[in-house]
Motif scaffolding. Structure first.
Motif, PDB file in Angstrom:
ATOM      1  N   GLN A  87       0.821  -1.218   0.000  1.00 31.54           N
ATOM      2  CA  GLN A  87       0.000   0.000   0.000  1.00 31.54           C
ATOM      3  C   GLN A  87       0.852   1.264   0.000  1.00 31.54           C
ATOM      4  N   LYS A  88       1.898   1.287   0.830  1.00 31.05           N
ATOM      5  CA  LYS A  88       2.744   2.490   0.914  1.00 31.05           C
ATOM      6  C   LYS A  88       3.816   2.412  -0.175  1.00 31.05           C
ATOM      7  N   PRO A  89       3.906   3.434  -1.031  1.00 29.71           N
ATOM      8  CA  PRO A  89       4.902   3.364  -2.104  1.00 29.71           C
ATOM      9  C   PRO A  89       6.328   3.388  -1.566  1.00 29.71           C
ATOM     10  N   THR A  90       7.169   2.518  -2.110  1.00 24.49           N
ATOM     11  CA  THR A  90       8.577   2.479  -1.708  1.00 24.49           C
ATOM     12  C   THR A  90       9.433   2.748  -2.942  1.00 24.49           C
ATOM     13  N   VAL A  91       9.745   4.014  -3.122  1.00 20.06           N
ATOM     14  CA  VAL A  91      10.607   4.425  -4.237  1.00 20.06           C
ATOM     15  C   VAL A  91      11.883   5.029  -3.650  1.00 20.06           C
ATOM     16  N   PHE A  92      12.925   5.133  -4.487  1.00 17.89           N
ATOM     17  CA  PHE A  92      14.182   5.743  -4.039  1.00 17.89           C
ATOM     18  C   PHE A  92      14.057   7.255  -4.210  1.00 17.89           C
ATOM     19  N   GLU A  93      13.724   7.935  -3.114  1.00 18.30           N
ATOM     20  CA  GLU A  93      13.349   9.350  -3.198  1.00 18.30           C
ATOM     21  C   GLU A  93      14.501  10.258  -3.607  1.00 18.30           C
ATOM     22  N   THR A  94      15.750   9.850  -3.348  1.00 24.73           N
ATOM     23  CA  THR A  94      16.893  10.710  -3.683  1.00 24.73           C
ATOM     24  C   THR A  94      17.360  10.504  -5.125  1.00 24.73           C
ATOM     25  N   LEU A  95      16.711   9.587  -5.852  1.00 23.22           N
ATOM     26  CA  LEU A  95      17.047   9.355  -7.256  1.00 23.22           C
ATOM     27  C   LEU A  95      15.959   9.943  -8.150  1.00 23.22           C
ATOM     28  N   THR A  96      16.297  10.152  -9.415  1.00 28.52           N
ATOM     29  CA  THR A  96      15.301  10.660 -10.360  1.00 28.52           C
ATOM     30  C   THR A  96      14.303   9.557 -10.699  1.00 28.52           C
ATOM     31  N   VAL A  97      13.210   9.969 -11.308  1.00 28.03           N
ATOM     32  CA  VAL A  97      12.193   9.018 -11.761  1.00 28.03           C
ATOM     33  C   VAL A  97      12.820   8.009 -12.720  1.00 28.03           C
ATOM     34  N   GLU A  98      13.619   8.504 -13.666  1.00 27.02           N
ATOM     35  CA  GLU A  98      14.260   7.628 -14.646  1.00 27.02           C
ATOM     36  C   GLU A  98      15.203   6.633 -13.978  1.00 27.02           C
ATOM     37  N   ASP A  99      15.989   7.098 -13.001  1.00 22.51           N
ATOM     38  CA  ASP A  99      16.930   6.202 -12.318  1.00 22.51           C
ATOM     39  C   ASP A  99      16.211   5.140 -11.497  1.00 22.51           C
ATOM     40  N   ASN A 100      15.041   5.489 -10.961  1.00 22.79           N
ATOM     41  CA  ASN A 100      14.247   4.494 -10.239  1.00 22.79           C
ATOM     42  C   ASN A 100      13.859   3.336 -11.157  1.00 22.79           C
TER      43      ASN A 100
END
Length: 245
Positions: A87-100
């Protein structure tokens, strides 16, 4: 139609409480399915069993009609092509969208290797294709931390798709979204289905209606009703245990 996921008579107890109680369920390859039900109905435990996080006490769970998922752990289910979005999104917040997205590509590179990796043409094409699909191509250079809640959810779906899973288990994707984001998410998941099998666990009935798919209602660890949203919404038992609250 090929049954991609088959659960038969599945039961799982925790300290005497039957979280799953004789659950039987079939999902076809390429199908979009919504799972609804009150809190404690067994939705999360069902996903835990499918992904190998929890073993059932009894019953059968088969993948592609021949692989016994009761003997598979989480890493094994991921290798089989079963992807799960919490449910809670887990993305790499310090990276760009493309790098994710690049980091999530099936090559399974480390963060360090990804950041210093020369992107191949096929990699670049795949990243662009995924960003187009989740409607974030215009945001590819933004830091993930700067995205809205809904956009982070879409990015994580894109990251999951980068692993090229056969089945996506998506837990309450519409939670915390605006109405516009909710409808866009429904369109996204409808677009993914067919090429992938998608199971969505959700509470938002308007979102489930927008998915326009078969709905399974769980109650006390078993299937209470199944069919279109209109069919299950008119079921007196469903109204009593879920919709009437």
């Amino acid at each position: 139609m090929i049954s991609q996921l088959y659960l038969n008579g599945v039961t799982r107890s925790f300290d005497g409480f039957k979280a799953i109680n004789g659950l039987s369920l079939t999902v076809d390859k390429g199908e979009l399915r919504a799972i609804i039900g009150p809190n404690g109905a067994g939705k999360t435990t069902m996903m835990d069993i499918i992904t190998g996080k929890t073993r059932p006490d009894e019953g059968e769970v088969f993948w592609n009609e021949q692989i016994d998922l009761t003997k598979t752990d989480e890493a094994g289910s991921a290798r089989l092509g079963i992807g799960r979005k919490f449910q809670k999104p887990t993305v790499f917040e310090t990276l760009t969208v493309e790098d994710n997205i690049a980091l999530a590509l099936k090559d399974e590179r480390s963060v360090f290797a990804t950041l210093f990796h020369r992107q191949t043409e096929p990699d670049g094409a795949k990243i662009t294709e995924l960003l187009d699909l989740v409607k974030l191509n215009g945001d590819r250079s933004r830091l993930a931390a700067d995205l809205s809640h809904g956009q982070k959810q879409w990015l994580e779906i894109g990251m999951l798709l980068a692993q090229d899973p056969e089945l996506l288990l998506v837990d309450e994707p519409a939670a915390g979204m605006t109405d516009a984001e909710t409808m866009r998410t429904a369109e996204l998941l409808k677009g993914i289905a067919g090429q992938h099998t998608v199971i969505v666990v959700e509470h938002d009935m308007e979102f489930v209606r927008a998915l326009g798919c078969k709905v399974t209602v769980l109650h006390q660890g078993a299937v209470l009703a199944e069919g279109s949203i209109d069919h299950v919404s008119a079921n007196p038992d469903v109204i009593e245990v879920y919709l009437g609250r």
